[in-house]
Design a protein around this motif. Structure first.
Motif, PDB file in Angstrom:
ATOM      1  N   ARG A   1       0.827  -1.211   0.000  1.00  0.00           N
ATOM      2  CA  ARG A   1       0.000   0.000   0.000  1.00  0.00           C
ATOM      3  C   ARG A   1       0.859   1.258   0.000  1.00  0.00           C
ATOM      4  O   ARG A   1       0.630   2.192  -0.770  1.00  0.00           O
ATOM      5  CB  ARG A   1      -0.900  -0.013   1.225  1.00  0.00           C
ATOM      6  CG  ARG A   1      -2.312  -0.216   0.823  1.00  0.00           C
ATOM      7  CD  ARG A   1      -3.328  -0.341   1.901  1.00  0.00           C
ATOM      8  NE  ARG A   1      -3.076   0.155   3.197  1.00  0.00           N
ATOM      9  CZ  ARG A   1      -3.103  -0.610   4.297  1.00  0.00           C
ATOM     10  NH1 ARG A   1      -3.321  -1.897   4.184  1.00  0.00           N
ATOM     11  NH2 ARG A   1      -2.911  -0.098   5.477  1.00  0.00           N
TER      12      ARG A   1
ATOM     13  N   LYS B   1       4.042   1.509  -0.821  1.00  0.00           N
ATOM     14  CA  LYS B   1       4.836   1.596  -2.042  1.00  0.00           C
ATOM     15  C   LYS B   1       3.995   2.171  -3.182  1.00  0.00           C
ATOM     16  O   LYS B   1       4.425   3.078  -3.906  1.00  0.00           O
ATOM     17  CB  LYS B   1       5.341   0.195  -2.403  1.00  0.00           C
ATOM     18  CG  LYS B   1       6.182   0.144  -3.653  1.00  0.00           C
ATOM     19  CD  LYS B   1       6.590  -1.286  -3.954  1.00  0.00           C
ATOM     20  CE  LYS B   1       7.348  -1.359  -5.258  1.00  0.00           C
ATOM     21  NZ  LYS B   1       7.730  -2.723  -5.609  1.00  0.00           N
ATOM     22  N   SER B   2       2.781   1.648  -3.322  1.00  0.00           N
ATOM     23  CA  SER B   2       1.925   2.087  -4.426  1.00  0.00           C
ATOM     24  C   SER B   2       1.500   3.536  -4.260  1.00  0.00           C
ATOM     25  O   SER B   2       1.464   4.301  -5.226  1.00  0.00           O
ATOM     26  CB  SER B   2       0.683   1.203  -4.513  1.00  0.00           C
ATOM     27  OG  SER B   2       1.073  -0.138  -4.588  1.00  0.00           O
ATOM     28  N   GLN B   3       1.159   3.895  -3.032  1.00  0.00           N
ATOM     29  CA  GLN B   3       0.689   5.268  -2.823  1.00  0.00           C
ATOM     30  C   GLN B   3       1.811   6.275  -3.061  1.00  0.00           C
ATOM     31  O   GLN B   3       1.598   7.316  -3.682  1.00  0.00           O
ATOM     32  CB  GLN B   3       0.124   5.417  -1.417  1.00  0.00           C
ATOM     33  CG  GLN B   3      -1.343   4.999  -1.396  1.00  0.00           C
ATOM     34  CD  GLN B   3      -1.915   4.917   0.005  1.00  0.00           C
ATOM     35  OE1 GLN B   3      -1.302   5.377   0.942  1.00  0.00           O
ATOM     36  NE2 GLN B   3      -3.076   4.307   0.126  1.00  0.00           N
TER      37      GLN B   3
ATOM     38  N   SER C   1       4.724   5.787  -4.843  1.00  0.00           N
ATOM     39  CA  SER C   1       5.179   5.875  -6.246  1.00  0.00           C
ATOM     40  C   SER C   1       4.062   6.422  -7.149  1.00  0.00           C
ATOM     41  O   SER C   1       4.346   7.095  -8.142  1.00  0.00           O
ATOM     42  CB  SER C   1       5.728   4.543  -6.747  1.00  0.00           C
ATOM     43  OG  SER C   1       4.981   3.476  -6.293  1.00  0.00           O
ATOM     44  N   GLY C   2       2.804   6.162  -6.781  1.00  0.00           N
ATOM     45  CA  GLY C   2       1.674   6.713  -7.540  1.00  0.00           C
ATOM     46  C   GLY C   2       1.657   8.230  -7.475  1.00  0.00           C
ATOM     47  O   GLY C   2       1.355   8.912  -8.457  1.00  0.00           O
ATOM     48  N   SER C   3       1.993   8.748  -6.295  1.00  0.00           N
ATOM     49  CA  SER C   3       2.020  10.208  -6.148  1.00  0.00           C
ATOM     50  C   SER C   3       3.134  10.819  -6.999  1.00  0.00           C
ATOM     51  O   SER C   3       2.966  11.885  -7.591  1.00  0.00           O
ATOM     52  CB  SER C   3       2.251  10.598  -4.684  1.00  0.00           C
ATOM     53  OG  SER C   3       1.270   9.991  -3.896  1.00  0.00           O
TER      54      SER C   3
ATOM     55  N   LEU D   1       4.269   9.495  -9.711  1.00  0.00           N
ATOM     56  CA  LEU D   1       3.873   9.294 -11.106  1.00  0.00           C
ATOM     57  C   LEU D   1       3.037  10.478 -11.614  1.00  0.00           C
ATOM     58  O   LEU D   1       3.079  10.831 -12.784  1.00  0.00           O
ATOM     59  CB  LEU D   1       3.066   7.987 -11.205  1.00  0.00           C
ATOM     60  CG  LEU D   1       2.802   7.424 -12.585  1.00  0.00           C
ATOM     61  CD1 LEU D   1       4.099   7.084 -13.288  1.00  0.00           C
ATOM     62  CD2 LEU D   1       1.939   6.167 -12.497  1.00  0.00           C
ATOM     63  N   LYS D   2       2.298  11.086 -10.698  1.00  0.00           N
ATOM     64  CA  LYS D   2       1.480  12.245 -11.072  1.00  0.00           C
ATOM     65  C   LYS D   2       2.353  13.373 -11.599  1.00  0.00           C
ATOM     66  O   LYS D   2       1.974  14.104 -12.490  1.00  0.00           O
ATOM     67  CB  LYS D   2       0.700  12.746  -9.853  1.00  0.00           C
ATOM     68  CG  LYS D   2      -0.568  12.004  -9.595  1.00  0.00           C
ATOM     69  CD  LYS D   2      -1.274  12.639  -8.409  1.00  0.00           C
ATOM     70  CE  LYS D   2      -2.247  11.659  -7.816  1.00  0.00           C
ATOM     71  NZ  LYS D   2      -2.731  12.087  -6.508  1.00  0.00           N
TER      72      LYS D   2
ATOM     73  N   GLY E   1       8.030   8.479 -11.157  1.00  0.00           N
ATOM     74  CA  GLY E   1       7.208   7.385 -10.636  1.00  0.00           C
ATOM     75  C   GLY E   1       7.891   6.048 -10.815  1.00  0.00           C
ATOM     76  O   GLY E   1       7.913   5.208  -9.912  1.00  0.00           O
ATOM     77  N   ARG E   2       8.476   5.853 -11.994  1.00  0.00           N
ATOM     78  CA  ARG E   2       9.152   4.590 -12.307  1.00  0.00           C
ATOM     79  C   ARG E   2      10.362   4.395 -11.384  1.00  0.00           C
ATOM     80  O   ARG E   2      10.588   3.321 -10.853  1.00  0.00           O
ATOM     81  CB  ARG E   2       9.614   4.627 -13.775  1.00  0.00           C
ATOM     82  CG  ARG E   2       9.322   3.328 -14.506  1.00  0.00           C
ATOM     83  CD  ARG E   2       9.541   3.483 -15.980  1.00  0.00           C
ATOM     84  NE  ARG E   2       8.567   4.386 -16.576  1.00  0.00           N
ATOM     85  CZ  ARG E   2       8.822   5.206 -17.601  1.00  0.00           C
ATOM     86  NH1 ARG E   2      10.022   5.258 -18.136  1.00  0.00           N
ATOM     87  NH2 ARG E   2       7.877   5.986 -18.087  1.00  0.00           N
TER      88      ARG E   2
ATOM     89  N   TYR F   1       9.209   3.555  -7.917  1.00  0.00           N
ATOM     90  CA  TYR F   1       8.688   2.183  -7.846  1.00  0.00           C
ATOM     91  C   TYR F   1       9.829   1.166  -7.886  1.00  0.00           C
ATOM     92  O   TYR F   1       9.898   0.262  -7.061  1.00  0.00           O
ATOM     93  CB  TYR F   1       7.714   1.952  -8.991  1.00  0.00           C
ATOM     94  CG  TYR F   1       7.114   0.567  -9.000  1.00  0.00           C
ATOM     95  CD1 TYR F   1       5.957   0.282  -8.269  1.00  0.00           C
ATOM     96  CD2 TYR F   1       7.704  -0.458  -9.718  1.00  0.00           C
ATOM     97  CE1 TYR F   1       5.416  -0.979  -8.258  1.00  0.00           C
ATOM     98  CE2 TYR F   1       7.166  -1.734  -9.710  1.00  0.00           C
ATOM     99  CZ  TYR F   1       6.019  -1.992  -8.983  1.00  0.00           C
ATOM    100  OH  TYR F   1       5.485  -3.255  -8.967  1.00  0.00           O
TER     101      TYR F   1
END
Lengths: 404, 322
Positions: B47, B49-51, B53-55, B57-58, B64-65, B68
């Motif tokens: 959770r 990690k995704s949140q 790296s997702g932020s 990525l914006k 983002g890459r 991640y």
């Protein structure tokens, strides 16, 4: 169906989340609610927040009228014969449990299900079979529904003078596939089997006519069809419902009691123990009223979205179930080919693009365990989702998959 | 790794908010499982990690890459930084408890005490003294014995268990800097201590040191020593005869009597005597303090005095904080 007009009715789609638009693709879990449903529930709390069917004052009368009206709306929606055949429950799970615990089985009777049952249509039967000495049979759907095996099981049970009870998921919440219902019911009738449908993913998406389907029991949930959470319906043939044992008992389920006994009341109240969620069921009536305007278009619309997404992502992901989107209704369940974790995909879509999907085993743990798959990401659509949203989903998913 | 960071961060935030306590609990569960060589199944690591790296990525797909792909590396870096931060935080708290300043004896800005309320003197031994020319700290000091109160430059209880003797110079900047500490000690310990001021005018360093010391005695003659002392410290740059007389006048002292006292050199020999006593004890710098048998040289922190006095008075550690 004018999707853009439909979207106007959904406050969360209009307002977004913190002012930002959302793409809601978790409809197999729970749908959004239109303004009409919310207002109808508020109407109960504002104008007649009283007991229905118990007291004799004006407010109670108003509540009773609306509550009964809601039952009739739902009865008409699935074309049941009588309001007595509509039992209000908390959800599909409760409906199935009601039948599983109350049906009068005999030792050796056979319960027949598919290999893709939701836990709600699996665990109750596991327990009942253990307690009452019933046999359980599982029909494979791997290469399509195995009608031959199905008939063989029914035939074998009948030859041993055992009764069969078919309880199956109409449309799988995991991969969107549907069972060949017409053939199943025809075969079941040949062997005098009782047929029950877990229609949680059926009723909200397609017009369901219980008379035409010729099923004995059918359970579905309000929260998957624009209705309030904590509401559900069990349809049952009147003669069968009358033969069930009482399930949860207490207030409203009896006409009279003594210190040593009780006289149970008529259908449907006999199975609706305790004070009901009046606002919820009145809201469910409003949801059905809303839904029936669009019900004939929803399935086609969902297939269109599923096609866009399938074509856009089929080279990047492994799809659970058949490749042909027409066979998966409004569900796109997948795992990334590059092995990105399904939870990560779902969480990244949420944090990056405000796209809400589900990940995990979708309460079908048994199938995932049997197939040695950890879980999947699942996008599920509904009437308010647009083609534009489907395209954005494809684009954003591709971007996310590139991260690994 | 991220779960360990989450445990530390949300564990601290959880003290103040229930919502963080739930995450801290999850993080603890995750860390515990990893320690016992099991898989973390709370999903918290995924959770976070995704949140995160997702932020990123914006802002940019590349960012983002990177976030991640190298999440574990970043997690290690942040874990090390967190542990280092915690170490310094702990050290700061320790210093604050022991020295009254989170930087320890060297002083400086302290986040735990932004107003400097517990740090009136922001100096160390080195560089916080005035010395006789050619001398510095290092001499062996002998605590004065058979203390007798010969003049009125004292305050407190003559029967007190703790006697603080200060050898100071009215013209010395560091004696002045130690003054708030002295005042604070007098206020806090009251009758539990006896404070005595002894003359140690650094004549080779400050040309006005001797007349200022004598002037203080003249003010004492008229019972106005403490007020005059304050005047002297407040006006260290101007302590010539005319100035000293002017201050007496300002304070409403009998200026004729004061002038006579100062002009006649009435206290010259007494000052000389006290100075010689100081030299005999090994004193070469001001301020030099004796707390019973222990010496403290320089304008030190209040907490250092407090520590010694509490020990001498037998005050237990929990009262130390008061």
């Amino acid at each position: 169906m004018n999707v853009l007009k439909v979207r106007e009715d959904f406050p969360i789609l209009k307002n977004g989340l913190n002012g930002k638009p959302i793409i809601y693709f978790d409809n197999a879990c729970m749908t959004l609610r239109p303004r009409q449903v919310i207002e109808k529930m508020n109407e109960y709390y504002y104008n007649y927040p009283a007991c229905a069917g118990r007291s004799h004052h004006k407010l109670s009368k108003m509540a009773t009228e609306e509550f009964s009206k809601s039952r009739s709306i739902i009865r008409k929606f699935i074309n049941a014969k009588s309001d007595k055949e509509i039992i209000f429950t908390k959800n599909t799970t409760e409906g199935i449990n009601l039948v599983a615990k109350s049906f009068k089985f005999h030792k050796g009777d056979v319960i027949i299900s598919t290999d893709k049952e939701h836990n709600s249509n699996l665990i109750p039967w596991q327990l009942v079979a253990r307690q009452q000495g019933l046999r359980r049979e599982r029909i494979s759907t791997k290469e399509g529904f195995d009608l031959q095996h199905f008939e063989h099981v029914l035939k074998h049970a009948k030859s041993n003078s055992n009764r069969s009870f078919v309880s199956m998921v109409q449309t799988s919440n995991m991969d969107g596939t549907s069972i060949p219902l017409k053939e199943i019911v025809n075969i079941a009738r040949k062997y005098d089997a009782v047929v029950m449908l877990d229609a949680a993913q059926g009723v909200p998406h397609k017009s369901v006519d219980v008379k035409k389907l010729d099923v004995d029991f059918l359970a579905f949930s309000g929260h998957k069809m624009l209705g309030p959470s904590g509401t559900g319906v069990l349809y049952g043939r009147e003669e069968l419902l009358n033969r069930l044992d009482p399930f949860i008992t207490g207030g409203s389920t009896v006409d009279d009691t003594t210190y040593d006994g009780a006289t149970f009341t008529q259908l449907p109240e006999r199975y609706e123990a305790g004070l009901q969620d009046y606002a919820g069921f009145i809201g469910l009536g409003a949801a059905v009223e809303y839904l029936k305007k669009y019900i004939d278009d929803i399935h086609v619309h969902e297939l269109k979205l599923n096609k866009i997404i399938t074509e856009g992502l089929n080279t990047h992901v492994n799809i659970l179930g058949p490749q042909d989107p027409k066979l998966r209704s409004g569900i796109f369940s997948f795992n990334a080919k590059n092995k990105m974790d399904h939870h990560e995909v779902a969480l990244l879509l949420d944090s990056y693009a405000n796209i809400m999907i589900r990940s995990g085993r979708h309460c079908v743990h048994s199938w995932f365990n049997d197939n040695k798959i950890d879980g999947s990401a699942r996008a599920s659509f509904y009437l308010y989702n647009t083609e534009e949203e489907a395209k954005i989903f494809v684009e954003k998913t591709k971007e996310i998959l590139k991260m690994k | 790794m991220i779960c360990i960071i989450a445990l530390i961060v949300f564990g601290i935030l959880g003290i103040f908010s229930v919502k963080y306590r739930i995450i801290a609990k999850e993080a603890f569960n995750c860390v515990f499982k990893k320690i016992t060589l099991r898989k973390c199944d709370t999903g918290l690591d995924i959770r976070l990690k995704s949140q995160i790296s997702g932020s990123f990525l914006k802002f940019s797909p590349r960012l983002g890459r990177i976030a991640y792909k190298y999440f574990e590396v970043f997690s290690w870096i942040f874990l090390i930084l967190t542990l280092v931060t915690l170490y310094f935080m702990g050290l700061g708290l320790y210093n604050y408890a022991v020295y009254g300043n989170c930087n320890g004896p060297q002083g400086g800005f302290c986040i735990y005490d932004p107003l400097g309320t517990t740090k009136p003197v922001n100096t160390t031994t080195e560089g916080s003294i005035c010395a006789i020319p050619g001398h510095s700290i290092g001499a062996v000091l002998t605590a004065p014995k058979n203390i007798t109160i010969t003049d009125g430059a004292y305050i407190g209880n003559p029967q007190a268990g703790v006697v603080i003797i200060e050898y100071g110079c009215y013209s010395c900047h560091y004696t002045k800097l130690a003054e708030p500490t002295v005042k604070r000690l007098i206020k806090k310990y009251g009758d539990n201590i006896l404070y005595i001021y002894k003359d140690f005018p650094l004549r080779g360093t400050h040309e006005t040191a001797e007349p200022a010391t004598e002037a203080a005695h003249c003010a004492l003659d008229q019972g106005r020593y403490w007020e005059y002392r304050e005047y002297l410290f407040a006006n260290q740059q101007r302590q010539f005869d005319e100035d000293l007389k002017g201050y007496a006048k300002d304070l409403g002292l009998n200026d004729t009597q004061f002038s006579e006292c100062l002009n006649s050199g009435k206290y010259k020999s007494l000052v000389e005597q006290t100075y010689s006593e100081g030299i005999a004890l090994g004193i070469t710098v001001t301020p030099t303090f004796f707390i019973n048998n222990q010496s403290l040289v320089g304008a030190k922190d209040y907490s250092e005095f407090k520590k010694i006095i509490n020990k001498e008075l037998g005050i237990s550690w929990w009262e130390f904080w008061k």
